[in-house]
Design a protein around this motif. Structure first.
Motif, PDB file in Angstrom:
ATOM      1  N   MET A  63      -5.188 -12.217 121.284  1.00 13.49           N
ATOM      2  CA  MET A  63      -4.048 -12.417 120.384  1.00 13.49           C
ATOM      3  C   MET A  63      -4.468 -12.961 119.020  1.00 13.49           C
ATOM      4  O   MET A  63      -3.799 -12.710 118.026  1.00 13.49           O
ATOM      5  CB  MET A  63      -3.028 -13.364 121.023  1.00 13.49           C
ATOM      6  CG  MET A  63      -2.353 -12.788 122.254  1.00 13.49           C
ATOM      7  SD  MET A  63      -1.466 -11.256 121.936  1.00 13.49           S
ATOM      8  CE  MET A  63      -0.151 -11.839 120.908  1.00 13.49           C
ATOM      9  N   MET A  64      -5.568 -13.712 118.959  1.00 12.53           N
ATOM     10  CA  MET A  64      -5.979 -14.301 117.683  1.00 12.53           C
ATOM     11  C   MET A  64      -6.957 -13.422 116.912  1.00 12.53           C
ATOM     12  O   MET A  64      -7.225 -13.663 115.750  1.00 12.53           O
ATOM     13  CB  MET A  64      -6.576 -15.704 117.870  1.00 12.53           C
ATOM     14  CG  MET A  64      -7.810 -15.824 118.743  1.00 12.53           C
ATOM     15  SD  MET A  64      -9.428 -15.390 118.059  1.00 12.53           S
ATOM     16  CE  MET A  64      -9.576 -16.426 116.667  1.00 12.53           C
ATOM     17  N   ALA A  65      -7.462 -12.380 117.540  1.00 10.56           N
ATOM     18  CA  ALA A  65      -8.482 -11.535 116.917  1.00 10.56           C
ATOM     19  C   ALA A  65      -7.884 -10.581 115.886  1.00 10.56           C
ATOM     20  O   ALA A  65      -6.695 -10.268 115.914  1.00 10.56           O
ATOM     21  CB  ALA A  65      -9.202 -10.731 117.989  1.00 10.56           C
ATOM     22  N   TYR A  66      -8.740 -10.115 114.992  1.00  8.75           N
ATOM     23  CA  TYR A  66      -8.336  -9.075 114.047  1.00  8.75           C
ATOM     24  C   TYR A  66      -8.188  -7.764 114.814  1.00  8.75           C
ATOM     25  O   TYR A  66      -8.997  -7.452 115.692  1.00  8.75           O
ATOM     26  CB  TYR A  66      -9.387  -8.905 112.950  1.00  8.75           C
ATOM     27  CG  TYR A  66      -9.605 -10.148 112.119  1.00  8.75           C
ATOM     28  CD1 TYR A  66      -8.576 -10.698 111.368  1.00  8.75           C
ATOM     29  CD2 TYR A  66     -10.851 -10.764 112.077  1.00  8.75           C
ATOM     30  CE1 TYR A  66      -8.775 -11.831 110.600  1.00  8.75           C
ATOM     31  CE2 TYR A  66     -11.061 -11.894 111.308  1.00  8.75           C
ATOM     32  CZ  TYR A  66     -10.019 -12.421 110.575  1.00  8.75           C
ATOM     33  OH  TYR A  66     -10.226 -13.541 109.816  1.00  8.75           O
ATOM     34  N   SER A  67      -7.177  -6.978 114.474  1.00 10.00           N
ATOM     35  CA  SER A  67      -6.895  -5.740 115.211  1.00 10.00           C
ATOM     36  C   SER A  67      -8.016  -4.714 115.096  1.00 10.00           C
ATOM     37  O   SER A  67      -8.188  -3.887 115.985  1.00 10.00           O
ATOM     38  CB  SER A  67      -5.577  -5.127 114.733  1.00 10.00           C
ATOM     39  OG  SER A  67      -5.659  -4.812 113.356  1.00 10.00           O
ATOM     40  N   ASP A  68      -8.791  -4.784 114.031  1.00 10.59           N
ATOM     41  CA  ASP A  68      -9.868  -3.806 113.846  1.00 10.59           C
ATOM     42  C   ASP A  68     -11.240  -4.341 114.255  1.00 10.59           C
ATOM     43  O   ASP A  68     -12.261  -3.710 114.001  1.00 10.59           O
ATOM     44  CB  ASP A  68      -9.913  -3.337 112.389  1.00 10.59           C
ATOM     45  CG  ASP A  68     -10.135  -4.473 111.403  1.00 10.59           C
ATOM     46  OD1 ASP A  68     -10.088  -5.654 111.820  1.00 10.59           O
ATOM     47  OD2 ASP A  68     -10.335  -4.184 110.215  1.00 10.59           O
ATOM     48  N   PHE A  69     -11.253  -5.506 114.913  1.00 14.15           N
ATOM     49  CA  PHE A  69     -12.535  -6.087 115.315  1.00 14.15           C
ATOM     50  C   PHE A  69     -12.336  -6.992 116.533  1.00 14.15           C
ATOM     51  O   PHE A  69     -12.187  -8.207 116.408  1.00 14.15           O
ATOM     52  CB  PHE A  69     -13.142  -6.880 114.145  1.00 14.15           C
ATOM     53  CG  PHE A  69     -14.579  -7.251 114.353  1.00 14.15           C
ATOM     54  CD1 PHE A  69     -15.584  -6.304 114.219  1.00 14.15           C
ATOM     55  CD2 PHE A  69     -14.936  -8.550 114.682  1.00 14.15           C
ATOM     56  CE1 PHE A  69     -16.914  -6.645 114.404  1.00 14.15           C
ATOM     57  CE2 PHE A  69     -16.262  -8.905 114.871  1.00 14.15           C
ATOM     58  CZ  PHE A  69     -17.254  -7.948 114.730  1.00 14.15           C
ATOM     59  N   PRO A  70     -12.314  -6.402 117.736  1.00 14.82           N
ATOM     60  CA  PRO A  70     -12.103  -7.218 118.940  1.00 14.82           C
ATOM     61  C   PRO A  70     -13.289  -8.149 119.196  1.00 14.82           C
ATOM     62  O   PRO A  70     -14.427  -7.802 118.898  1.00 14.82           O
ATOM     63  CB  PRO A  70     -11.967  -6.187 120.057  1.00 14.82           C
ATOM     64  CG  PRO A  70     -12.559  -4.932 119.528  1.00 14.82           C
ATOM     65  CD  PRO A  70     -12.468  -4.983 118.034  1.00 14.82           C
ATOM     66  N   PRO A  71     -13.007  -9.335 119.739  1.00 14.59           N
ATOM     67  CA  PRO A  71     -14.101 -10.262 120.051  1.00 14.59           C
ATOM     68  C   PRO A  71     -14.938  -9.758 121.223  1.00 14.59           C
ATOM     69  O   PRO A  71     -14.482  -8.945 122.026  1.00 14.59           O
ATOM     70  CB  PRO A  71     -13.386 -11.562 120.406  1.00 14.59           C
ATOM     71  CG  PRO A  71     -11.979 -11.205 120.661  1.00 14.59           C
ATOM     72  CD  PRO A  71     -11.709  -9.886 120.027  1.00 14.59           C
ATOM     73  N   SER A  72     -16.126 -10.269 121.309  1.00 16.09           N
ATOM     74  CA  SER A  72     -17.047  -9.897 122.380  1.00 16.09           C
ATOM     75  C   SER A  72     -16.434 -10.186 123.748  1.00 16.09           C
ATOM     76  O   SER A  72     -15.754 -11.194 123.941  1.00 16.09           O
ATOM     77  CB  SER A  72     -18.347 -10.697 122.226  1.00 16.09           C
ATOM     78  OG  SER A  72     -19.139 -10.590 123.382  1.00 16.09           O
ATOM     79  N   ALA A  73     -16.704  -9.318 124.696  1.00 15.45           N
ATOM     80  CA  ALA A  73     -16.245  -9.526 126.074  1.00 15.45           C
ATOM     81  C   ALA A  73     -16.892 -10.769 126.675  1.00 15.45           C
ATOM     82  O   ALA A  73     -16.373 -11.342 127.636  1.00 15.45           O
ATOM     83  CB  ALA A  73     -16.567  -8.299 126.917  1.00 15.45           C
ATOM     84  N   ASN A  74     -18.012 -11.203 126.110  1.00 12.69           N
ATOM     85  CA  ASN A  74     -18.701 -12.399 126.602  1.00 12.69           C
ATOM     86  C   ASN A  74     -17.994 -13.694 126.221  1.00 12.69           C
ATOM     87  O   ASN A  74     -18.270 -14.740 126.798  1.00 12.69           O
ATOM     88  CB  ASN A  74     -20.137 -12.445 126.066  1.00 12.69           C
ATOM     89  CG  ASN A  74     -20.965 -11.295 126.584  1.00 12.69           C
ATOM     90  OD1 ASN A  74     -20.738 -10.794 127.680  1.00 12.69           O
ATOM     91  ND2 ASN A  74     -21.919 -10.853 125.793  1.00 12.69           N
TER      92      ASN A  74
END
Length: 177
Positions: A63-74
């Motif tokens: 929810m807090m991430a940028y829509s064009d750059f998902p955070p790492s699954a780690n």
């Protein structure tokens, strides 16, 4: 056309990216030596942030991430502030934003002069822009409400910037243990 972005935290970074994508020449000013804005834990600098060393974001990474750059699954679902800073660094590097940023440069004055925005920096440099975006964060300086007890005595309020140096007696006077 030229755009000035002041601040390189969670609002400033995508502002740089989107203005550049729209074809603007972008210059960003960051008063510290690194990006991240309020997500930088800097206890040595008074009023630099309200962030505490233990702060974890209460919003999920999706929810807090940028829509064009998902955070790492780690990354954990609720990220510690150091991981948010890491995520912002990855975002800036991925979109090659760092080259647009003038680090350790405060904007001392911003004023409208002859249909342009005139920026005066901490180094005394003056530059002019067609547009100016203020991305400085509304939590940079704490708002200190007046709080009183039942006897109408003013209670002390400790923010992150004062908490680290607050004495136990401050809390004892306020009835905390």
């Amino acid at each position: 056309m030229r755009v000035c972005v002041i601040g390189t935290g969670v609002s400033g970074l995508p502002a740089i990216k989107e203005c550049r994508a729209a074809g603007f020449e972008v210059v960003a000013y960051e008063r510290t030596s690194e990006i991240g804005g309020l997500w930088n834990y800097r206890p040595q600098i008074k009023d630099a942030s309200i962030l505490m060393k233990s702060t974890v974001c209460k919003t999920s990474k999706e929810m807090m991430a940028y829509s064009d750059f998902p955070p790492s699954a780690n990354y954990p679902n609720f990220m510690h502030n150091s991981l948010i800073r890491e995520y912002l660094q990855e975002y800036a590097e991925n979109f090659d934003l760092l080259k647009e940023i003038r680090f350790s440069t405060s904007v001392e004055k911003l004023e409208r002069v002859d249909e342009k925005w005139e920026v005066t920096t901490s180094e005394g440099n003056i530059d002019r822009f067609d547009f100016a975006l203020l991305c400085t964060g509304h939590h940079t300086y704490p708002h200190c409400p007046q709080i009183k007890d039942k006897k109408n005595n003013r209670l002390n309020v400790a923010y992150r910037s004062t908490f680290s140096i607050a004495s136990r007696s401050l809390f004892e006077r306020n009835g905390a243990s």
